[in-house]
Design an enzyme around this catalytic site. Structure first.
Site, PDB file in Angstrom:
ATOM      1  N   LYS A 174       0.832  -1.221  -0.075  1.00 33.20           N
ATOM      2  CA  LYS A 174       0.044  -0.086  -0.001  1.00 33.20           C
ATOM      3  C   LYS A 174       0.762   1.309   0.009  1.00 33.20           C
ATOM      4  O   LYS A 174       1.390   1.692   1.073  1.00 33.20           O
ATOM      5  CB  LYS A 174      -0.920   0.105   1.230  1.00 33.20           C
ATOM      6  CG  LYS A 174      -1.944   1.149   0.831  1.00 33.20           C
ATOM      7  CD  LYS A 174      -2.553   1.547   2.326  1.00 33.20           C
ATOM      8  CE  LYS A 174      -1.998   2.592   3.068  1.00 33.20           C
ATOM      9  NZ  LYS A 174      -1.992   3.679   2.202  1.00 33.20           N
ATOM     10  N   GLY A 228       5.577   7.441   9.985  1.00 34.84           N
ATOM     11  CA  GLY A 228       5.887   7.980  11.245  1.00 34.84           C
ATOM     12  C   GLY A 228       5.685   6.959  12.303  1.00 34.84           C
ATOM     13  O   GLY A 228       5.247   5.984  12.363  1.00 34.84           O
ATOM     14  N   GLU A 249      10.178   1.091  10.049  1.00 30.19           N
ATOM     15  CA  GLU A 249      11.218   2.150   9.851  1.00 30.19           C
ATOM     16  C   GLU A 249      10.571   3.437  10.045  1.00 30.19           C
ATOM     17  O   GLU A 249       9.515   3.910   9.186  1.00 30.19           O
ATOM     18  CB  GLU A 249      11.560   1.872   8.114  1.00 30.19           C
ATOM     19  CG  GLU A 249      12.263   0.507   8.068  1.00 30.19           C
ATOM     20  CD  GLU A 249      13.631   0.597   8.364  1.00 30.19           C
ATOM     21  OE1 GLU A 249      14.329   1.766   8.706  1.00 30.19           O
ATOM     22  OE2 GLU A 249      14.110  -0.554   8.407  1.00 30.19           O
ATOM     23  N   CYS A 283      13.691  10.900   6.219  1.00 28.06           N
ATOM     24  CA  CYS A 283      13.631  10.460   7.515  1.00 28.06           C
ATOM     25  C   CYS A 283      14.923  10.532   8.258  1.00 28.06           C
ATOM     26  O   CYS A 283      14.820  10.961   9.703  1.00 28.06           O
ATOM     27  CB  CYS A 283      13.030   9.046   7.650  1.00 28.06           C
ATOM     28  SG  CYS A 283      14.306   7.930   6.550  1.00 28.06           S
ATOM     29  N   GLU A 381      10.158  15.710  15.152  1.00 27.33           N
ATOM     30  CA  GLU A 381      10.019  15.812  13.800  1.00 27.33           C
ATOM     31  C   GLU A 381       9.487  16.683  12.898  1.00 27.33           C
ATOM     32  O   GLU A 381       8.103  16.451  12.913  1.00 27.33           O
ATOM     33  CB  GLU A 381      10.016  14.263  13.349  1.00 27.33           C
ATOM     34  CG  GLU A 381      10.309  14.191  11.799  1.00 27.33           C
ATOM     35  CD  GLU A 381      10.141  12.675  11.188  1.00 27.33           C
ATOM     36  OE1 GLU A 381       8.764  12.310  11.284  1.00 27.33           O
ATOM     37  OE2 GLU A 381      10.842  11.861  10.690  1.00 27.33           O
TER      38      GLU A 381
HETATM   39  P1  NAD Z   1       2.380   7.966   8.049  1.00 27.81           P
HETATM   40  O1  NAD Z   1       2.713   7.281   9.216  1.00 27.81           O
HETATM   41  O2  NAD Z   1       1.274   9.090   8.159  1.00 27.81           O
HETATM   42  O3  NAD Z   1       1.887   7.121   6.881  1.00 27.81           O
HETATM   43  C1  NAD Z   1       3.044   6.193   6.267  1.00 27.81           C
HETATM   44  C2  NAD Z   1       1.894   4.950   5.733  1.00 27.81           C
HETATM   45  O4  NAD Z   1       1.045   4.415   6.367  1.00 27.81           O
HETATM   46  C3  NAD Z   1       0.910   5.311   4.703  1.00 27.81           C
HETATM   47  O5  NAD Z   1       0.673   4.496   3.584  1.00 27.81           O
HETATM   48  C4  NAD Z   1      -0.192   5.781   5.305  1.00 27.81           C
HETATM   49  O6  NAD Z   1      -1.448   5.350   4.583  1.00 27.81           O
HETATM   50  C5  NAD Z   1      -0.189   4.439   6.257  1.00 27.81           C
HETATM   51  N1  NAD Z   1      -1.069   4.440   7.535  1.00 27.81           N
HETATM   52  C6  NAD Z   1      -1.556   5.529   8.153  1.00 27.81           C
HETATM   53  N2  NAD Z   1      -2.324   5.253   9.217  1.00 27.81           N
HETATM   54  C7  NAD Z   1      -2.510   4.016   9.258  1.00 27.81           C
HETATM   55  C8  NAD Z   1      -2.966   3.116   9.753  1.00 27.81           C
HETATM   56  N3  NAD Z   1      -3.685   3.381  11.019  1.00 27.81           N
HETATM   57  N4  NAD Z   1      -2.877   1.629   9.697  1.00 27.81           N
HETATM   58  C9  NAD Z   1      -2.062   1.173   8.720  1.00 27.81           C
HETATM   59  N5  NAD Z   1      -1.559   2.031   7.686  1.00 27.81           N
HETATM   60  C10 NAD Z   1      -1.569   3.288   7.947  1.00 27.81           C
HETATM   61  O7  NAD Z   1       3.877   8.661   7.437  1.00 27.81           O
HETATM   62  P2  NAD Z   1       3.833   9.630   6.357  1.00 27.81           P
HETATM   63  O8  NAD Z   1       3.425  11.098   6.838  1.00 27.81           O
HETATM   64  O9  NAD Z   1       3.315   9.175   4.973  1.00 27.81           O
HETATM   65  O10 NAD Z   1       5.564   9.670   5.941  1.00 27.81           O
HETATM   66  C11 NAD Z   1       6.616  10.498   6.765  1.00 27.81           C
HETATM   67  C12 NAD Z   1       6.943   9.685   8.134  1.00 27.81           C
HETATM   68  O11 NAD Z   1       7.625   8.515   7.676  1.00 27.81           O
HETATM   69  C13 NAD Z   1       8.208  10.417   8.857  1.00 27.81           C
HETATM   70  O12 NAD Z   1       7.948  10.264   9.946  1.00 27.81           O
HETATM   71  C14 NAD Z   1       9.308   9.828   8.326  1.00 27.81           C
HETATM   72  O13 NAD Z   1      10.466   9.981   9.065  1.00 27.81           O
HETATM   73  C15 NAD Z   1       9.074   8.441   8.183  1.00 27.81           C
HETATM   74  N6  NAD Z   1       9.795   7.661   7.324  1.00 27.81           N
HETATM   75  C16 NAD Z   1      10.884   6.758   7.626  1.00 27.81           C
HETATM   76  C17 NAD Z   1      11.780   6.397   6.815  1.00 27.81           C
HETATM   77  C18 NAD Z   1      12.671   5.313   7.614  1.00 27.81           C
HETATM   78  O14 NAD Z   1      13.435   4.485   6.655  1.00 27.81           O
HETATM   79  N7  NAD Z   1      12.985   4.983   8.701  1.00 27.81           N
HETATM   80  C19 NAD Z   1      11.920   6.419   5.471  1.00 27.81           C
HETATM   81  C20 NAD Z   1      10.724   7.391   5.251  1.00 27.81           C
HETATM   82  C21 NAD Z   1      10.010   8.045   5.910  1.00 27.81           C
END
Ligand code: NAD
Length: 487
Positions: A174, A228, A249, A283, A381
């Site tokens: 997804k 996140g 991650e 990230c 962050e």
């Molecule tokens: P997010 O957590 O809002 O969403 C990430 C994914 O999770 C999306 O596909 C979203 O639709 C899905 N999601 C959201 N709520 C969910 C739930 N309740 N159940 C299942 N899936 C759900 O994050 P974002 O805003 O899309 O991305 C930014 C974050 O990602 C930042 O915190 C960043 O640091 C992190 N990130 C980490 C890495 C790493 O390798 N550590 C890499 C890239 C981004």
């Protein structure tokens, strides 16, 4: 307007609910197209397709060489469609063309790397204290639920797909609801190069509905999540309740330590890239600069001057070096932090939107100086082009400040003293470090965080291990019965 479809069991199909969602170009606010708003019943269909492909489909009898060849073909198809993928990625998430080109190339290389590893998965034989031929095999886990964010839509998808497929798993991926387009294009290429139906499935709904249905589905075997920290905690809790394997991650608030003996040209060049690459939506973004007091004023002056050279604009324009933020919602969130910063620290640059560019979600590079390390802008962050500069006295204080965070993902050190860099690195509690540069990421190296930045590692040999089960097998070599229950 273009209609995109989700990819289930080898076919592009609408949501069973027929609901759709607009996909927006963050540089222009234009609607790029509509994707299905996948519902739990779509997720169920995708998991069923992946289950059949894993248990009884052609994937279940594929050899490592079959998988290697398909992954290599997919990498080549990406290279053949390079320009299309680059443009789609820029339009979907806003990054400058140069960064998108890097992502597409790196994603193809990731498939090539794991194509090589597909044929290197091996077991071991063990000497045990019995007349037994005892050995260990590694097997694919099964159906993997993979959820990725919007900041590197294609690259994060490939970091998940490549090791899972190389190991022989099937997948329901997804992408973020904000940036689903390159993952769908990838599915098209995968079908064209011959991946059997059901091996790769892509659902395009949002997190609370489609994502939630996916991680709660009883018939998945593993969850791999990037996003996140708060979302990661919820998903980790679900995985624990259902006893599913889970790798996470998550976010970071990454320190970049600049010592007085730093190579200043490198510290400025890579430091600016650390802070503002992908508009700071990384990230591992270097979002917390720790600068030794003897060079603080000089560094601030040159860092601010360097940031003034950043050209904010539409990523498809040749001279753009920083694109917009990914969405209106996210811009609003980052601007809330700017507001907090203005009331608690000194604004040295930016904090505003570029003039005459209201059609997109742009924010100028923003630098806060003389920041209190305990303040919210130094601790949380922000995930935007907002960086905080903090002064430190000596090495001991730098290490203390660097580690004073709930996160532990990336960190950078700028110093010409090799002894000092080793000493400091050994004391930093984080998973990914760079000395005298920042951000280069290698498919060969393990990626992941300490503390609240996640669990598990992606990439490298470590990445494929998390998609393999380990099974022990013991064969009795004795011909005589043991006589456990004498007559
Ligand atoms: P997010 O957590 O809002 O969403 C990430 C994914 O999770 C999306 O596909 C979203 O639709 C899905 N999601 C959201 N709520 C969910 C739930 N309740 N159940 C299942 N899936 C759900 O994050 P974002 O805003 O899309 O991305 C930014 C974050 O990602 C930042 O915190 C960043 O640091 C992190 N990130 C980490 C890495 C790493 O390798 N550590 C890499 C890239 C981004």
């Amino acid at each position: 307007m273009k209609t995109y479809l989700q990819f289930i069991n080898g076919e592009f199909v609408p949501s069973l609910s027929a609901k759709t969602r607009d996909v927006i170009n963050p540089a222009t606010s234009e609607i790029l197209g509509q994707v299905p708003e996948s519902q739990p019943e779509d997720v169920d269909a995708a998991v069923k397709a992946a289950r059949v492909a894993f248990d009884t489909g052609p994937w279940s009898t594929s050899t490592a060489v079959d998988r290697q060849n398909l992954l290599l073909k997919l990498a080549q198809a990406m290279r053949d469609n390079f320009e299309k993928l680059v443009v789609l990625e820029v339009q979907d998430c806003g990054k400058p063309r140069r960064e998108a080109e890097f992502d597409v190339d790196d994603a193809a290389s990731c498939f090539e790397f794991y194509a090589g590893l597909a044929t290197k998965i091996h077991g071991e034989t063990m000497n045990v204290p019995a007349n037994s031929f005892s050995y260990v095999v590694r097997e694919p886990i099964g159906v993997c639920a993979q959820i990725v964010p919007w900041n590197y839509p294609l690259l994060m998808s490939v970091w998940k797909l490549a090791p899972a497929l190389a190991a022989g798993n099937t997948v329901v991926l997804k992408p973020s609801e904000v940036t689903p387009l390159t993952a769908l294009e990838l599915a098209k290429l995968a079908a064209e190069v011959g991946f059997p139906k059901g091996v790769i499935n892509i659902v395009t709904g949002d997190g609370p509905v489609a994502g939630n249905a996916l991680v709660n589905h009883p018939d998945i075997d593993k969850i791999a999540f990037t996003g996140g920290t708060e979302t990661g905690k919820r998903i980790g809790a679900t995985a624990a309740t259902n006893l599913k394997k889970c790798s996470l991650e998550l976010g970071g608030k990454n320190p970049v330590i600049v010592f007085e003996d730093a190579p200043m040209d490198l510290a400025l060049d890579w430091g600016l890239f650390a802070a503002f690459a992908n508009s700071g939506q990384v990230c591992t973004a270097g979002s917390r600069f720790l600068i030794q007091e003897s060079i603080y004023d000089q560094f601030v002056e040159q860092f601010v001057a360097g940031a003034q050279n950043i050209r904010v604009g539409d990523g498809l324009k040749d001279d753009t070096t920083m694109g917009p933020l990914v969405s209106k919602n996210h811009l609003n969130k980052v601007e809330e932090y700017v507001k907090i910063g203005k009331s608690t620290a000194k604004l040295a640059l930016g904090g505003d939107r570029p003039k005459g560019m209201d059609q997109g979600f742009f924010l100028n590079p923003t630098i806060f100086i003389d920041v209190d390390p305990k303040s919210r802008i130094a601790a949380e962050e922000i995930f935007g082009p907002v960086v905080v500069l903090i002064k430190f006295k000596d090495e001991e204080e730098a290490i203390k400040l660097a580690n004073d965070t709930s996160y532990g993902l990336g960190y950078g050190i700028f110093s010409n003293d090799v002894t000092r860099t080793h000493r400091v690195m050994s004391k930093i509690k984080a998973g990914i470090g760079w000395v005298n540069f920042y951000h280069p990421t290698f498919n060969e190296m393990p990626w992941g965080g300490y503390k609240q930045s996640g669990t598990g590692r992606e990439l490298g040999l470590y990445g494929i291990e998390s998609y393999l089960e380990v099974k022990q097998i013991n064969i009795n070599l004795d011909q005589q019965p043991e006589g456990w229950y004498p007559k």
